[in-house]
Scaffold this motif. Structure first.
Motif, PDB file in Angstrom:
ATOM      1  N   PHE A   1       0.847  -1.197   0.000  1.00 59.23           N
ATOM      2  CA  PHE A   1       0.000   0.000   0.000  1.00 59.23           C
ATOM      3  C   PHE A   1       0.879   1.243   0.000  1.00 59.23           C
TER       4      PHE A   1
ATOM      5  N   ARG B   1      -1.787  -0.693 -10.413  1.00 56.85           N
ATOM      6  CA  ARG B   1      -2.299  -0.578  -9.040  1.00 56.85           C
ATOM      7  C   ARG B   1      -3.724  -0.050  -9.049  1.00 56.85           C
ATOM      8  N   TYR B   2      -4.397  -0.235  -7.923  1.00 58.02           N
ATOM      9  CA  TYR B   2      -5.743   0.288  -7.734  1.00 58.02           C
ATOM     10  C   TYR B   2      -5.662   1.575  -6.910  1.00 58.02           C
ATOM     11  N   TYR B   3      -6.425   2.585  -7.318  1.00 51.19           N
ATOM     12  CA  TYR B   3      -6.542   3.832  -6.558  1.00 51.19           C
ATOM     13  C   TYR B   3      -7.881   3.794  -5.820  1.00 51.19           C
ATOM     14  N   VAL B   4      -7.825   3.554  -4.530  1.00 47.97           N
ATOM     15  CA  VAL B   4      -9.039   3.377  -3.724  1.00 47.97           C
ATOM     16  C   VAL B   4      -9.060   4.409  -2.611  1.00 47.97           C
TER      17      VAL B   4
ATOM     18  N   VAL C   1     -13.048  -3.547  -5.489  1.00 46.27           N
ATOM     19  CA  VAL C   1     -12.511  -2.187  -5.427  1.00 46.27           C
ATOM     20  C   VAL C   1     -13.289  -1.218  -6.307  1.00 46.27           C
TER      21      VAL C   1
ATOM     22  N   THR D   1       0.431  -2.472  -5.029  1.00 41.67           N
ATOM     23  CA  THR D   1      -0.853  -3.021  -5.491  1.00 41.67           C
ATOM     24  C   THR D   1      -2.016  -2.063  -5.266  1.00 41.67           C
ATOM     25  N   HIS D   2      -1.985  -1.271  -4.185  1.00 43.10           N
ATOM     26  CA  HIS D   2      -3.078  -0.348  -3.871  1.00 43.10           C
ATOM     27  C   HIS D   2      -2.490   0.984  -3.425  1.00 43.10           C
TER      28      HIS D   2
END
Length: 699
Positions: free
Chosen positions: A332, A390-393, A410, A374-375
């Protein structure tokens, strides 16, 4: 003969003692007595019979048990309070004589006391201390966000930061986090320590300014709680075979060197402590030796469990291990606008790795350009460079995953998306309570009825092949959050429309009862009925009510109208009888002569005459003189109209009527008061004139 007992020497009176009597008995001041009661856990009591306990005194007093005061008399810390008081008197005298050096030296040698013996006395076992750990943690976390000012010293804040950080480090190492929730008050956490659940609140990351709070009382509680937390932290760290105080990458001595040399550690700035100590949550602690993989996991005696109990124990153990490794093999990266302390604690408690920008705070292990992230947790839109790997959460995704004990999709938490409701994990699961649809969808996802990858805002795809739909199991897909918002708006609009409609109907009915025109106009003008013509109102053809129907007497209807009910051709109602559809009154004038010539033997019905309304003008008042018969008929009609109303509306009518009556009474009383005041002023003026005239005549 046995003597009688004196009054107040037995029963409730002998069991309780007032606070003033306790102060006199202990020879302490009120602040010292309060501090002693907080440290020893002695509180006021409410007697069953206060009148007897206060020996007949009707005043409200603070009462304590006599045995509690006797217990305090044997406390050695009282002597420390007395010695401290005597030394402070001497220090005050030195400062009054301008002997600052002597006063400062004496103040440094003032007597001090320790609370180790009191902690052991109040908490004889470690489980007792864990049971009472929620309030100490909440108060300590509150003081970590307090600004340094009068009554709140920097040393107390720094000690609170150190103790709370040590407890969070233990929770990370033991993977003890079970629930997390964000609310307006702050962050709620629940951890499991040696089989006991501990819940506390940590405020948001801004300065907390408590107004209307006695910091002297809070400071005494904090003094006790910090010693208790130090004892608990030592026991917890040794249970994991870790050093205490913990061996950190930045020790307290290095933190002290980063600040000015003249400052002491206790007076170190709050920002320096937060930037150095709170970011140490990102580092693993150094153990004393080899430790087991699961040191805090308690072994389950399977031979003591049977049937369902064994299955439930296995399920609970599997769920615990799944939650402890929820973010395993995930990296993260935290944005600078997020809460670093909370997210680092939560993610690392579930086996995740965290980092942030170097400029934000110390302790970052990798930067944003690392491709293995990853996030990325963000809370604001707009980025110059985005990475596809990557994920933008948003931060809520982390807390919802921990509470659900599973990785949620997500797609519902992307940057700029409308977030699903943040459900509280602390609600009781009771069948009688209301369960929101989002909670039902989450429970269905946990049971496996909804796939884990399917987002909450997924809609039905009716364009797919029929063959694929036959193979799939019909699973209730929850509506999207936007659709629910639209439905709520529609329901609100429908409610408003119904409310307005009910108000319009109520206004019409009240207009009919009170004999006035409604606001919309055109439906009712004046009171309904035959007596409506007696009032000064305009009666339209469409609104005439209650007119007597003409009986058939064998007369032929007139072509142009005879002013009666029958004989109409092109008129609107039975009252009009003219050819062109004009008013009934005009038709009466036009067809009066022809009707008399065509049917001389017919008895022509006459409309009731309008009685003349005579208006008398008096001093600011208007009087409407009507006949008694008309007034009685109006009252009877109003009464019948009221009787025709439903029960609720009738009650509303009489309530409005009572308000009008009370207003009239109040206005009459005000007029009487004004007239009385005017008369008094006139009398005063007359008396002053008489006195002036008498004075002139004497001269």
């Amino acid at each position: 003969m046995v003597g009688q007992k004196k009054k107040g020497t037995g029963g409730e009176a002998a069991r309780y003692i007032t606070r003033t009597a306790a102060l006199r008995k202990l020879q302490l001041s009120l602040p010292d007595f309060r501090r002693l009661c907080i440290l020893k856990g002695v509180y006021p009591r409410e007697p069953k019979n206060r009148f007897k306990a206060q020996k007949g005194d009707p005043r409200l007093k603070v009462l304590y048990l006599v045995k509690d005061i006797q217990f305090l008399m044997h406390e050695p810390i009282i002597w420390k309070f007395r010695e401290h008081k005597a030394v402070m008197k001497k220090v005050k005298k030195h400062y009054e004589r301008n002997e600052d050096s002597k006063g400062g030296a004496l103040f440094g040698q003032r007597p001090r006391y320790t609370l180790d013996r009191i902690i052991k006395e109040r908490y004889p076992t470690f489980n007792d201390a864990l049971n009472d750990l929620e309030d100490p943690l909440t108060l300590a976390f509150l003081y970590t966000k307090m600004p340094a000012r009068k009554g709140v010293k920097i040393g107390v804040i720094n000690t609170s930061i150190r103790v709370t950080t040590e407890f969070l480090l233990y929770c990370i190492e033991a993977k003890a986090l079970r629930k997390a929730f964000i609310s307006i008050k702050g962050y709620y956490y629940q951890v499991e320590v040696m089989g006991q659940l501990i819940t506390w609140v940590s405020p948001h990351n801004f300065a907390t300014r408590a107004s209307g709070v006695d910091h002297r009382v809070m400071k005494t509680f904090l003094e006790l709680y910090l010693v208790l937390l130090s004892f608990v932290n030592y026991r917890l760290f040794t249970s994991l075979n870790l050093y205490y105080p913990p061996v950190l990458p930045l020790s307290f001595n290095e933190i002290k060197n980063t600040v000015d040399d003249d400052k002491k550690f206790s007076s170190c700035g709050v920002k320096e402590m937060q930037n150095h100590l709170l970011t140490t949550l990102n580092f693993d602690l150094k153990p004393k030796g080899k430790i087991d993989d699961d040191p805090d996991e308690e072994g389950i005696d399977m031979h003591l469990l049977e049937g369902l109990q064994m299955d439930e124990a296995k399920k609970a153990a599997d769920l615990r291990t799944k939650q402890q490794t929820l973010f395993k093999d995930m990296k993260f990266f935290l944005g600078r606008e997020t809460n670093l302390e909370s997210l680092t604690f939560v993610i690392r408690s579930c086996s995740g790795t965290v980092s942030w920008e170097k400029m934000t705070a110390h302790g970052s292990t990798y930067q944003e350009d690392d491709e293995s992230i990853t996030h990325q947790i963000v809370d604001r839109p707009g980025f110059k460079k985005k990475y596809m790997s990557r994920y933008y959460v948003q931060p809520q995704w982390v807390y919802d995953c921990i509470n659900a004990v599973m990785l949620l999709p997500v797609q519902d938490y992307f940057m700029g998306a409308v977030l699903p409701p943040h459900l509280s994990p602390f609600d009781q699961k009771d069948d009688e309570l209301y369960v929101p649809p989002e909670q039902k969808a989450l429970l269905a996802r946990q049971r496996g009825e909804i796939p884990e990858d399917q987002p909450l805002n997924a809609e039905d795809n009716s364009d797919g092949d029929s063959s694929d739909d036959d193979d799939k199991v019909d699973v209730p897909v929850p509506k999207s959050y936007i659709q629910k918002l639209r439905e709520r708006e529609k329901k609100k609009k429908a409610r408003k429309w119904r409310k307005k409609k009910a108000e319009r109907e109520h206004d019409k009915e009240m207009a009919i009862i009170e004999g006035r025109a409604p606001d919309e106009g055109g439906e009712v003008k004046g009171k309904a009925g035959e007596e409506g013509a007696t009032t000064n109102t305009v009666v339209t053809p469409a609104t005439v009510e209650g007119t007597p129907q003409h009986k058939d007497t064998g007369a032929t209807p007139m072509e142009e109208g005879d002013g009666g009910v029958e004989g109409e051709k092109d008129g609107d109602d039975g009252v009009e009888g003219n050819k062109d559809g004009d008013d009934g009154v005009e038709g009466e004038k036009d067809g009066e002569g022809e009707a008399a010539a065509a049917a001389p033997n017919k008895k022509r019905r006459r409309k009731p005459r309008k009685e003349p309304v005579v208006m008398e003008v008096t001093k600011g008042k208007k009087h409407n003189h009507e006949s008694r018969a008309n007034m009685a008929a109006k009252r009877e009609e109003a009464r019948l109209n009221i009787m025709m109303l439903p029960n609720k509306r009738r009650k509303l009518y009489w309530a409005l009527k009572r308000k009008e009556i009370t207003k009239d009474k109040k206005s009459q009383e005000l007029e009487k008061k004004r007239t009385a005041i005017d008369e008094e002023k006139k009398k005063e003026k007359q008396e002053t004139r008489k006195k002036l005239l008498r004075g002139k005549s004497r001269k």
